[in-house]
Design an enzyme around this catalytic site. Structure first.
Site, PDB file in Angstrom:
ATOM      1  N   TYR A  70       0.840  -1.205   0.000  1.00  0.00           N
ATOM      2  CA  TYR A  70       0.000   0.000   0.000  1.00  0.00           C
ATOM      3  C   TYR A  70       0.874   1.254   0.000  1.00  0.00           C
ATOM      4  O   TYR A  70       0.622   2.219   0.700  1.00  0.00           O
ATOM      5  CB  TYR A  70      -0.943  -0.006   1.203  1.00  0.00           C
ATOM      6  CG  TYR A  70      -2.200   0.810   0.995  1.00  0.00           C
ATOM      7  CD1 TYR A  70      -3.167   0.391   0.090  1.00  0.00           C
ATOM      8  CD2 TYR A  70      -2.421   1.995   1.700  1.00  0.00           C
ATOM      9  CE1 TYR A  70      -4.321   1.124  -0.109  1.00  0.00           C
ATOM     10  CE2 TYR A  70      -3.577   2.737   1.517  1.00  0.00           C
ATOM     11  CZ  TYR A  70      -4.522   2.296   0.609  1.00  0.00           C
ATOM     12  OH  TYR A  70      -5.682   3.034   0.411  1.00  0.00           O
ATOM     13  N   LYS A 123       1.297  -7.121   5.987  1.00  0.00           N
ATOM     14  CA  LYS A 123       1.677  -7.965   7.113  1.00  0.00           C
ATOM     15  C   LYS A 123       1.110  -7.418   8.419  1.00  0.00           C
ATOM     16  O   LYS A 123       0.816  -6.228   8.541  1.00  0.00           O
ATOM     17  CB  LYS A 123       3.196  -8.085   7.207  1.00  0.00           C
ATOM     18  CG  LYS A 123       3.909  -6.779   7.495  1.00  0.00           C
ATOM     19  CD  LYS A 123       5.416  -6.988   7.520  1.00  0.00           C
ATOM     20  CE  LYS A 123       6.145  -5.670   7.819  1.00  0.00           C
ATOM     21  NZ  LYS A 123       7.609  -5.850   7.827  1.00  0.00           N
ATOM     22  N   SER A 129       0.558   0.863   7.738  1.00  0.00           N
ATOM     23  CA  SER A 129      -0.393   1.265   6.696  1.00  0.00           C
ATOM     24  C   SER A 129      -1.768   0.639   6.876  1.00  0.00           C
ATOM     25  O   SER A 129      -2.728   1.057   6.218  1.00  0.00           O
ATOM     26  CB  SER A 129       0.153   0.891   5.316  1.00  0.00           C
ATOM     27  OG  SER A 129       1.352   1.579   5.034  1.00  0.00           O
ATOM     28  N   HIS A 172       6.209  -3.820 -12.142  1.00  0.00           N
ATOM     29  CA  HIS A 172       7.577  -3.727 -12.669  1.00  0.00           C
ATOM     30  C   HIS A 172       8.057  -5.150 -12.917  1.00  0.00           C
ATOM     31  O   HIS A 172       7.716  -6.066 -12.175  1.00  0.00           O
ATOM     32  CB  HIS A 172       8.471  -3.009 -11.657  1.00  0.00           C
ATOM     33  CG  HIS A 172       9.912  -2.898 -12.051  1.00  0.00           C
ATOM     34  ND1 HIS A 172      10.322  -2.571 -13.325  1.00  0.00           N
ATOM     35  CD2 HIS A 172      11.054  -3.050 -11.320  1.00  0.00           C
ATOM     36  CE1 HIS A 172      11.652  -2.533 -13.361  1.00  0.00           C
ATOM     37  NE2 HIS A 172      12.115  -2.830 -12.164  1.00  0.00           N
ATOM     38  N   GLU A 187      17.164   4.681 -14.687  1.00  0.00           N
ATOM     39  CA  GLU A 187      17.450   5.030 -13.295  1.00  0.00           C
ATOM     40  C   GLU A 187      18.947   5.179 -13.047  1.00  0.00           C
ATOM     41  O   GLU A 187      19.391   6.139 -12.407  1.00  0.00           O
ATOM     42  CB  GLU A 187      16.888   3.955 -12.366  1.00  0.00           C
ATOM     43  CG  GLU A 187      15.380   3.900 -12.304  1.00  0.00           C
ATOM     44  CD  GLU A 187      14.863   2.684 -11.557  1.00  0.00           C
ATOM     45  OE1 GLU A 187      13.658   2.644 -11.276  1.00  0.00           O
ATOM     46  OE2 GLU A 187      15.668   1.766 -11.254  1.00  0.00           O
ATOM     47  N   GLU A 239      23.516  27.028  -8.508  1.00  0.00           N
ATOM     48  CA  GLU A 239      23.747  26.906  -9.944  1.00  0.00           C
ATOM     49  C   GLU A 239      23.613  25.478 -10.465  1.00  0.00           C
ATOM     50  O   GLU A 239      23.136  25.272 -11.584  1.00  0.00           O
ATOM     51  CB  GLU A 239      25.132  27.460 -10.297  1.00  0.00           C
ATOM     52  CG  GLU A 239      25.285  28.952 -10.055  1.00  0.00           C
ATOM     53  CD  GLU A 239      24.263  29.781 -10.811  1.00  0.00           C
ATOM     54  OE1 GLU A 239      23.849  29.364 -11.920  1.00  0.00           O
ATOM     55  OE2 GLU A 239      23.865  30.842 -10.294  1.00  0.00           O
ATOM     56  N   SER A 282      17.990  31.641 -22.006  1.00  0.00           N
ATOM     57  CA  SER A 282      18.615  32.741 -22.734  1.00  0.00           C
ATOM     58  C   SER A 282      19.472  32.217 -23.887  1.00  0.00           C
ATOM     59  O   SER A 282      19.889  31.049 -23.896  1.00  0.00           O
ATOM     60  CB  SER A 282      19.495  33.561 -21.788  1.00  0.00           C
ATOM     61  OG  SER A 282      20.630  32.796 -21.386  1.00  0.00           O
TER      62      SER A 282
END
Length: 333
Positions: A22, A45, A50, A105, A192, A224, A249
């Site tokens: 989750y 678990k 969560s 994935h 990645e 920067e 620019s």
């Protein structure tokens, strides 16, 4: 490309979906599936923090094993490094012929860390955006583009099931691209490592080091090479590299054309190819597994070393001055 008219929502509505995990994607999938009229339970678990959140949001929650036994479509959205153990201990003993095992994935399937029974459909539905965006777009009546792939298809209906699932989380509103577990996994890992995380991080740190070593104040170097990076990436995100060059620019554009190839040259590409080969031949995954089996000691050491870089010290101090920047938990605790 597949869209709403190419997917039949009733297919997934006729199944019982168990979402394991989750986190970012898990909450987006679970809530959107529910709102699309799908029976869904969340597997977490005992003792997971969560669990309370899942219940508060009106979803049923149980252990991964119990959810796997109840469901006939299981979406495994736990972290990559935890998936093999969850599959072995909680999912595999509860699989039945005709079940489907889905992933967000392809790593564990492509590299053989998880080997489902031949009678189980194995597919992937992978939104190309973080979970909070997937959920927000769904609620707004829109969607995030998704990838789908089918690795095992004993019934011949795997693609239709994956498309139906993608429709239930809003993917077909934006568009769904068919791919393979191999291509999704290898391109994701390469992006990645060579560009998004590893490459960008090292480029930023190198630029910072060069400026500080040349005698410039660390604060100016930070602004920067790190702070302003977001401005450039946002422009590229909105309209590609051409949009970025149009918006900066003439001085910045001209200097970028001249100096960029001096930083990223043919040698850089050769090393990128080495990274890709390490991914393709499984060397990276072997190192990943060895790290996990070793208690994450290598990862923790690398985290410690990177956290001690001067750019992190300067950055934390400067972000204290930026009321508009959301502060991470680690800096506000």
């Amino acid at each position: 490309m597949f869209y709403d008219d190419d997917a039949d929502l009733t297919i997934i509505q006729g199944r019982k979906v168990g979402v394991i995990g989750y986190g970012s994607q898990g909450h987006a999938h679970s809530l959107s599936l529910r709102d699309s009229g799908v029976q869904v339970k969340v597997g977490l678990k005992e003792g997971s923090k969560s669990r309370a959140k899942v219940s508060e949001q009106g979803l049923d929650v149980d252990t991964p094993a119990a959810v796997a036994k109840w469901a006939d479509v299981i979406m495994l959205l736990a972290p990559d490094t935890a998936q093999a153990d969850i599959f072995k201990n909680d999912i595999e003993p509860n699989l039945s012929d005709g079940d489907a095992l889905f992933f967000g994935h392809g790593l564990n399937i492509h590299f053989g860390l998880i080997k489902p029974p031949a009678e189980v459909t194995v597919a992937m539905v992978a939104p190309k955006g973080p979970g909070h965006l997937v959920r927000r777009q769904f609620v707004d009546g829109k969607g995030v583009p998704c990838l789908i792939a089918v690795d095992q298809d004993p019934t011949g209906k795997g693609e239709a099931l994956a498309l139906s699932y993608a429709k239930a989380i809003g993917g077909t509103r934006a568009g769904v691209i068919k791919t393979t577990f191999k291509d999704e996994t290898e391109t994701d890992l390469f992006g990645e490592q060579a560009v998004l995380c590893g490459g960008t991080e090292e480029l930023v740190k190198a630029g910072f080091d060069v400026m500080v070593e040349a005698g410039y104040p660390p604060e100016m170097a930070y602004f920067e090479v790190l702070h302003e990076l977001k401005l450039i990436v946002d422009l590229m995100y909105e309209g590609g590299i051409a949009r970025m060059n149009y918006s900066v620019s003439d001085t910045a554009e001209f200097g970028g054309y001249l100096s960029g190839p001096r930083v990223i040259d043919a040698g850089t590409k050769d090393r990128m190819r080495e990274i890709l080969r390490d991914i393709q031949n499984g060397d990276f995954v072997k190192k990943l597994v060895a790290n996990v089996e070793g208690g994450n000691k290598q990862l923790e050491q690398l985290r410690k070393e990177n956290a001690e870089h001067p750019i992190e010290v300067v950055g934390k101090r400067l972000r204290d001055l930026m009321s508009w920047v959301d502060r991470p938990i680690t800096e506000t605790a």
